[in-house]
Design an enzyme around this catalytic site. Structure first.
Site, PDB file in Angstrom:
ATOM      1  N   LYS A 124     -10.033  -1.145 -15.401  1.00  0.00           N
ATOM      2  CA  LYS A 124      -9.312  -2.316 -14.894  1.00  0.00           C
ATOM      3  C   LYS A 124      -9.268  -3.425 -15.939  1.00  0.00           C
ATOM      4  O   LYS A 124      -8.225  -4.033 -16.175  1.00  0.00           O
ATOM      5  CB  LYS A 124      -9.960  -2.796 -13.589  1.00  0.00           C
ATOM      6  CG  LYS A 124      -9.813  -1.770 -12.460  1.00  0.00           C
ATOM      7  CD  LYS A 124     -10.640  -2.098 -11.228  1.00  0.00           C
ATOM      8  CE  LYS A 124     -10.592  -0.913 -10.262  1.00  0.00           C
ATOM      9  NZ  LYS A 124     -11.343  -1.160  -9.012  1.00  0.00           N
ATOM     10  N   GLN A 179     -16.141  -4.631  -7.011  1.00  0.00           N
ATOM     11  CA  GLN A 179     -16.095  -3.169  -7.124  1.00  0.00           C
ATOM     12  C   GLN A 179     -16.934  -2.519  -6.021  1.00  0.00           C
ATOM     13  O   GLN A 179     -18.096  -2.875  -5.834  1.00  0.00           O
ATOM     14  CB  GLN A 179     -16.587  -2.733  -8.508  1.00  0.00           C
ATOM     15  CG  GLN A 179     -16.516  -1.240  -8.740  1.00  0.00           C
ATOM     16  CD  GLN A 179     -15.089  -0.696  -8.722  1.00  0.00           C
ATOM     17  OE1 GLN A 179     -14.177  -1.330  -9.266  1.00  0.00           O
ATOM     18  NE2 GLN A 179     -14.882   0.438  -8.095  1.00  0.00           N
ATOM     19  N   ASP A 189      -7.405  -6.902  -4.132  1.00  0.00           N
ATOM     20  CA  ASP A 189      -7.561  -5.569  -3.530  1.00  0.00           C
ATOM     21  C   ASP A 189      -6.968  -5.526  -2.111  1.00  0.00           C
ATOM     22  O   ASP A 189      -6.821  -4.454  -1.539  1.00  0.00           O
ATOM     23  CB  ASP A 189      -9.049  -5.176  -3.451  1.00  0.00           C
ATOM     24  CG  ASP A 189      -9.544  -4.495  -4.727  1.00  0.00           C
ATOM     25  OD1 ASP A 189      -8.720  -3.861  -5.414  1.00  0.00           O
ATOM     26  OD2 ASP A 189     -10.753  -4.589  -5.013  1.00  0.00           O
TER      27      ASP A 189
HETATM   28  C1  BQF Z   1      -6.723   9.124 -13.501  1.00  0.00           C
HETATM   29  C2  BQF Z   1     -12.144   4.963  -6.808  1.00  0.00           C
HETATM   30  C3  BQF Z   1     -13.248   6.403  -5.239  1.00  0.00           C
HETATM   31  C4  BQF Z   1     -14.115   5.373  -4.895  1.00  0.00           C
HETATM   32  C5  BQF Z   1     -14.012   4.137  -5.476  1.00  0.00           C
HETATM   33  C6  BQF Z   1      -7.205   6.677 -13.470  1.00  0.00           C
HETATM   34  C7  BQF Z   1      -8.855   5.730 -11.985  1.00  0.00           C
HETATM   35  C8  BQF Z   1      -9.157   7.020 -11.554  1.00  0.00           C
HETATM   36  C9  BQF Z   1      -8.469   8.117 -12.030  1.00  0.00           C
HETATM   37  C10 BQF Z   1      -9.551   4.540 -11.476  1.00  0.00           C
HETATM   38  C11 BQF Z   1     -11.147   4.692  -7.843  1.00  0.00           C
HETATM   39  C12 BQF Z   1     -10.184   5.753  -8.268  1.00  0.00           C
HETATM   40  C13 BQF Z   1     -11.141   3.439  -8.459  1.00  0.00           C
HETATM   41  C14 BQF Z   1      -7.500   7.951 -12.994  1.00  0.00           C
HETATM   42  C15 BQF Z   1     -10.202   3.110  -9.582  1.00  0.00           C
HETATM   43  C16 BQF Z   1      -9.052   5.176  -9.100  1.00  0.00           C
HETATM   44  O1  BQF Z   1      -6.274   9.119 -14.641  1.00  0.00           O
HETATM   45  O2  BQF Z   1      -6.509  10.055 -12.702  1.00  0.00           O
HETATM   46  C17 BQF Z   1      -7.873   5.575 -12.969  1.00  0.00           C
HETATM   47  O3  BQF Z   1     -10.074   3.768 -12.243  1.00  0.00           O
HETATM   48  N1  BQF Z   1      -9.586   4.280 -10.111  1.00  0.00           N
HETATM   49  C18 BQF Z   1     -12.055   2.444  -8.010  1.00  0.00           C
HETATM   50  O4  BQF Z   1     -12.057   1.323  -8.498  1.00  0.00           O
HETATM   51  O5  BQF Z   1     -12.933   2.723  -7.027  1.00  0.00           O
HETATM   52  C19 BQF Z   1     -13.024   3.935  -6.445  1.00  0.00           C
HETATM   53  C20 BQF Z   1     -12.274   6.200  -6.192  1.00  0.00           C
END
Ligand code: BQF
Length: 287
Positions: free
Chosen positions: A56, A100, A123
Site C-alpha cells: 500500500k 491494517q 477502507d
Molecule cells: C496479488 C488481505 C486477507 C486478509 C487481509 C496484490 C495484495 C494481495 C495480492 C494485497 C489482502 C489481500 C490485503 C496481490 C491487501 C490483498 O498480486 O495477487 C496485493 O496487498 N492485498 C490486506 O491488506 O489485508 C488482507 C487478504
C-alpha cells in the site's frame, strides 16, 4: 465452449488505473497546493500484514500520494491505538487512515474501526460508511469489492440481468459485493452463499458470474461451474506451493470464459482502489 478461459489481468488493469490516478493527483496538487496523504497503522508483526502494508505504501509512492507508516508493537494497548487514531483524525495533513487487519486478539476491532473519522475512512469499514453503501449513497467504496466491480467493468463483462453467485459473506468482501452487484447500474441478480449453504455446487452451477471469497484454498473446482461462467477469485491463501486463490485454477480455467489469476487478479485492484479513496478523501477537504 471455450476450453481455456481468457485471463483477466488485474495487475495490468490496476496499472492503468494507477496511471490515470497519477494524472489526477498532479492536478490536485497544482490546484490545491496540498499533497494527498495516507496514514497506515500496523499493529504487531504478522508477516502477511507487513507485506500488505508495504504494498500500500509503495503504491502511494507510485502515484504521488504521500504516506505515513505507523508501526506499533503487538502488545500496544487498545487505548494507545485509539490515541494514535484520534491524533491522525485531527491532523489536517492526513487525508486517509487505514488500520491494517487483523488486529491482535486483545483489541476490539469494531471499536477501533469506529474510532476512525468516517471522512478519512478509506477502507470504508466505519458503520457510517457501511450504512451509506447499503442505502446506495456511498462516500467510499470498500476496496476489494470496488476492485472486483472495476475488473468486470473494464473487461467489458455485462452484469445487468446476470446471475451472480457470491460465495462468502464477510463484512469486508462478500456482503458489500453482493450489495454492489445488486445495486442500480450493476443490476445483477445475486445469490449470497456461505459455509452453511446446502449443496453449494447446485448454486454455483447456475451462475453466470461466480465470486469466490471463502478463504479456503482451491475450494471452487471446475465441475462446480457452468460452462462459460465468469470466475472472479478473491482468495489469497498461502500454501506450500505458494500463493493460491479460492478457485482451483487448473480445472476452472477449462470451463470458464473469463477467470482472474492469483496472484495478479483481484489483489492489485484492491490496492488501486485504496489509492482512489485516498485522493477522494483529500478532494472532499477542498471547499
Ligand atoms: C496479488 C488481505 C486477507 C486478509 C487481509 C496484490 C495484495 C494481495 C495480492 C494485497 C489482502 C489481500 C490485503 C496481490 C491487501 C490483498 O498480486 O495477487 C496485493 O496487498 N492485498 C490486506 O491488506 O489485508 C488482507 C487478504
Amino acid at each position: 465452449m471455450p476450453d481455456t478461459a481468457q485471463i483477466i489481468n488485474g495487475k495490468l488493469i490496476a496499472q492503468q488505473i494507477r496511471d490515470e490516478l497519477a494524472v489526477e493527483v498532479v492536478e490536485f496538487i497544482q490546484n490545491n497546493s496540498v499533497v494527498p496523504c495516507l496514514a497506515a497503522v500496523l499493529v504487531g508483526d504478522d508477516p502477511a500484514s507487513q507485506v500488505y502494508v508495504r504494498n500500500k505504501v509503495k503504491a502511494c509512492e507510485h502515484v504521488g500520494i504521500d504516506s505515513q507508516l505507523h508501526r506499533l508493537p503487538a502488545d500496544t494497548t487498545q487505548d494507545d491505538l485509539l490515541k494514535l487514531i484520534a491524533k491522525l483524525n485531527k491532523d489536517e495533513s492526513v487525508h486517509g487512515i487505514l488500520v491494517q487487519l487483523p488486529l491482535p486478539a486483545h483489541m476490539d476491532t469494531d471499536l477501533v474501526l469506529q474510532a476512525v473519522s468516517p471522512a478519512k475512512d478509506v477502507d470504508a469499514f466505519h458503520p457510517v460508511n457501511v450504512g451509506r453503501l447499503v442505502q446506495g449513497k456511498p462516500r467510499f467504496l470498500p476496496c476489494t469489492p470496488h476492485g472486483v466491480m472495476q475488473l468486470l467493468k473494464r473487461t467489458g463483462i455485462e452484469t445487468a440481468g446476470k446471475h451472480a453467485v457470491v460465495v462468502g459473506r464477510s463484512d469486508i468482501v462478500g456482503k458489500p459485493l453482493a450489495i454492489l452487484l445488486a445495486a442500480k447500474g450493476a443490476d445483477a441478480t445475486v445469490t449470497l452463499c456461505h459455509s452453511r449453504t446446502k449443496d453449494l455446487a447446485s448454486f454455483t452451477r447456475q451462475a453466470d458470474i461466480v465470486i469466490a471469497a471463502i478463504g479456503k484454498p482451491e475450494f471452487i473446482t471446475g465441475d462446480m461451474l457452468k460452462p462459460g461462467a465468469v470466475v472472479i477469485d478473491v482468495g489469497v491463501n498461502r500454501i506450500d506451493r505458494g500463493l493460491v486463490g479460492d478457485v482451483e485454477y487448473e480445472s476452472a480455467s477449462k470451463v470458464a470464459s473469463y477467470i482472474t489469476p492469483v496472484p495478479g487478479g483481484v489483489g492489485p485492484m484492491t490496492i488501486a482502489m485504496l489509492l482512489i479513496n485516498t485522493l477522494r478523501a483529500a478532494q472532499q477537504l477542498e471547499l
